[in-house]
Design a protein around this motif. Structure first.
Motif, PDB file in Angstrom:
ATOM      1  N   ILE A  40       0.838  -1.201   0.000  1.00 55.17           N
ATOM      2  CA  ILE A  40       0.000   0.000   0.000  1.00 55.17           C
ATOM      3  C   ILE A  40       0.866   1.242   0.000  1.00 55.17           C
ATOM      4  N   ALA A  41       1.911   1.253   0.804  1.00 55.79           N
ATOM      5  CA  ALA A  41       2.807   2.410   0.854  1.00 55.79           C
ATOM      6  C   ALA A  41       3.486   2.646  -0.493  1.00 55.79           C
ATOM      7  N   ILE A  42       3.906   1.578  -1.153  1.00 52.66           N
ATOM      8  CA  ILE A  42       4.548   1.702  -2.466  1.00 52.66           C
ATOM      9  C   ILE A  42       3.567   2.275  -3.485  1.00 52.66           C
ATOM     10  N   GLU A  43       2.340   1.766  -3.476  1.00 59.13           N
ATOM     11  CA  GLU A  43       1.336   2.255  -4.419  1.00 59.13           C
ATOM     12  C   GLU A  43       1.012   3.733  -4.172  1.00 59.13           C
ATOM     13  N   GLN A  44       0.886   4.111  -2.920  1.00 63.05           N
ATOM     14  CA  GLN A  44       0.604   5.512  -2.611  1.00 63.05           C
ATOM     15  C   GLN A  44       1.757   6.394  -3.064  1.00 63.05           C
ATOM     16  N   ASN A  45       2.978   5.924  -2.879  1.00 69.58           N
ATOM     17  CA  ASN A  45       4.145   6.681  -3.302  1.00 69.58           C
ATOM     18  C   ASN A  45       4.146   6.855  -4.819  1.00 69.58           C
ATOM     19  N   LYS A  46       3.783   5.798  -5.553  1.00 71.83           N
ATOM     20  CA  LYS A  46       3.717   5.890  -7.021  1.00 71.83           C
ATOM     21  C   LYS A  46       2.688   6.932  -7.430  1.00 71.83           C
ATOM     22  N   ASN A  47       1.511   6.895  -6.793  1.00 70.81           N
ATOM     23  CA  ASN A  47       0.462   7.845  -7.140  1.00 70.81           C
ATOM     24  C   ASN A  47       0.894   9.273  -6.845  1.00 70.81           C
ATOM     25  N   GLU A  48       1.533   9.492  -5.706  1.00 70.58           N
ATOM     26  CA  GLU A  48       2.000  10.825  -5.361  1.00 70.58           C
ATOM     27  C   GLU A  48       3.079  11.294  -6.332  1.00 70.58           C
ATOM     28  N   ARG A  49       3.973  10.391  -6.710  1.00 71.50           N
ATOM     29  CA  ARG A  49       5.046  10.744  -7.639  1.00 71.50           C
ATOM     30  C   ARG A  49       4.469  11.105  -9.004  1.00 71.50           C
ATOM     31  N   ASN A  50       3.483  10.330  -9.479  1.00 70.02           N
ATOM     32  CA  ASN A  50       2.860  10.621 -10.768  1.00 70.02           C
ATOM     33  C   ASN A  50       2.119  11.944 -10.737  1.00 70.02           C
ATOM     34  N   ALA A  51       1.435  12.215  -9.641  1.00 71.17           N
ATOM     35  CA  ALA A  51       0.722  13.486  -9.512  1.00 71.17           C
ATOM     36  C   ALA A  51       1.715  14.646  -9.522  1.00 71.17           C
ATOM     37  N   TRP A  52       2.860  14.473  -8.870  1.00 71.32           N
ATOM     38  CA  TRP A  52       3.877  15.512  -8.853  1.00 71.32           C
ATOM     39  C   TRP A  52       4.410  15.757 -10.264  1.00 71.32           C
ATOM     40  N   LYS A  53       4.625  14.677 -11.027  1.00 67.36           N
ATOM     41  CA  LYS A  53       5.116  14.811 -12.398  1.00 67.36           C
ATOM     42  C   LYS A  53       4.126  15.595 -13.253  1.00 67.36           C
ATOM     43  N   VAL A  54       2.849  15.311 -13.091  1.00 61.46           N
ATOM     44  CA  VAL A  54       1.819  16.013 -13.861  1.00 61.46           C
ATOM     45  C   VAL A  54       1.809  17.492 -13.488  1.00 61.46           C
ATOM     46  N   ARG A  55       1.845  17.785 -12.191  1.00 65.88           N
ATOM     47  CA  ARG A  55       1.859  19.191 -11.755  1.00 65.88           C
ATOM     48  C   ARG A  55       3.092  19.915 -12.281  1.00 65.88           C
ATOM     49  N   SER A  56       4.233  19.243 -12.220  1.00 66.25           N
ATOM     50  CA  SER A  56       5.475  19.837 -12.689  1.00 66.25           C
ATOM     51  C   SER A  56       5.409  20.089 -14.199  1.00 66.25           C
ATOM     52  N   TYR A  57       4.890  19.144 -14.940  1.00 64.67           N
ATOM     53  CA  TYR A  57       4.766  19.283 -16.392  1.00 64.67           C
ATOM     54  C   TYR A  57       3.859  20.461 -16.733  1.00 64.67           C
ATOM     55  N   LEU A  58       2.715  20.543 -16.061  1.00 65.66           N
ATOM     56  CA  LEU A  58       1.775  21.638 -16.342  1.00 65.66           C
ATOM     57  C   LEU A  58       2.370  22.990 -15.962  1.00 65.66           C
ATOM     58  N   ALA A  59       3.092  23.046 -14.861  1.00 66.98           N
ATOM     59  CA  ALA A  59       3.724  24.297 -14.447  1.00 66.98           C
ATOM     60  C   ALA A  59       4.775  24.728 -15.467  1.00 66.98           C
ATOM     61  N   ASN A  60       5.558  23.790 -15.940  1.00 68.66           N
ATOM     62  CA  ASN A  60       6.572  24.118 -16.954  1.00 68.66           C
ATOM     63  C   ASN A  60       5.932  24.568 -18.251  1.00 68.66           C
ATOM     64  N   LYS A  61       4.820  23.957 -18.617  1.00 68.43           N
ATOM     65  CA  LYS A  61       4.107  24.323 -19.827  1.00 68.43           C
ATOM     66  C   LYS A  61       3.578  25.756 -19.737  1.00 68.43           C
ATOM     67  N   GLU A  62       3.108  26.153 -18.541  1.00 66.29           N
ATOM     68  CA  GLU A  62       2.594  27.511 -18.345  1.00 66.29           C
ATOM     69  C   GLU A  62       3.708  28.545 -18.461  1.00 66.29           C
ATOM     70  N   ARG A  63       4.904  28.196 -18.033  1.00 61.49           N
ATOM     71  CA  ARG A  63       6.025  29.135 -18.058  1.00 61.49           C
ATOM     72  C   ARG A  63       6.467  29.470 -19.468  1.00 61.49           C
ATOM     73  N   GLN A  64       6.244  28.553 -20.394  1.00 59.11           N
ATOM     74  CA  GLN A  64       6.733  28.751 -21.780  1.00 59.11           C
ATOM     75  C   GLN A  64       5.890  29.712 -22.553  1.00 59.11           C
TER      76      GLN A  64
END
Length: 64
Positions: A40-64
């Motif tokens: 469960i901890a591993i799965e939650q970590n994966k979900n949090e990491r993926n959500a962070w990647k999406v947020r980071s991608y969208l933030a970088n896209k806005e900066r351009q």
């Protein structure tokens, strides 16, 4: 990870052999629960990491 505490298993009124079997069963149940918590901890970590990647991608896209 916390250690299994065999002395916490209630074996009152059981013979030594029965007590040993009950402790063994409880130990197996404890091991399974620890493995499930780990998964469960591993799965939650994966979900949090993926959500962070999406947020980071969208933030970088806005900066351009």
């Amino acid at each position: 990870m916390k250690a299994f505490k065999a002395h916490m298993v209630d074996v009152r009124g059981l013979s030594r052999k029965e007590a040993k079997e009950k402790r063994k069963i409880e130990y197996k149940r404890w091991q399974l629960s620890q493995q499930l918590k780990e998964v469960i901890a591993i799965e939650q970590n994966k979900n949090e990491r993926n959500a962070w990647k999406v947020r980071s991608y969208l933030a970088n896209k806005e900066r351009q």
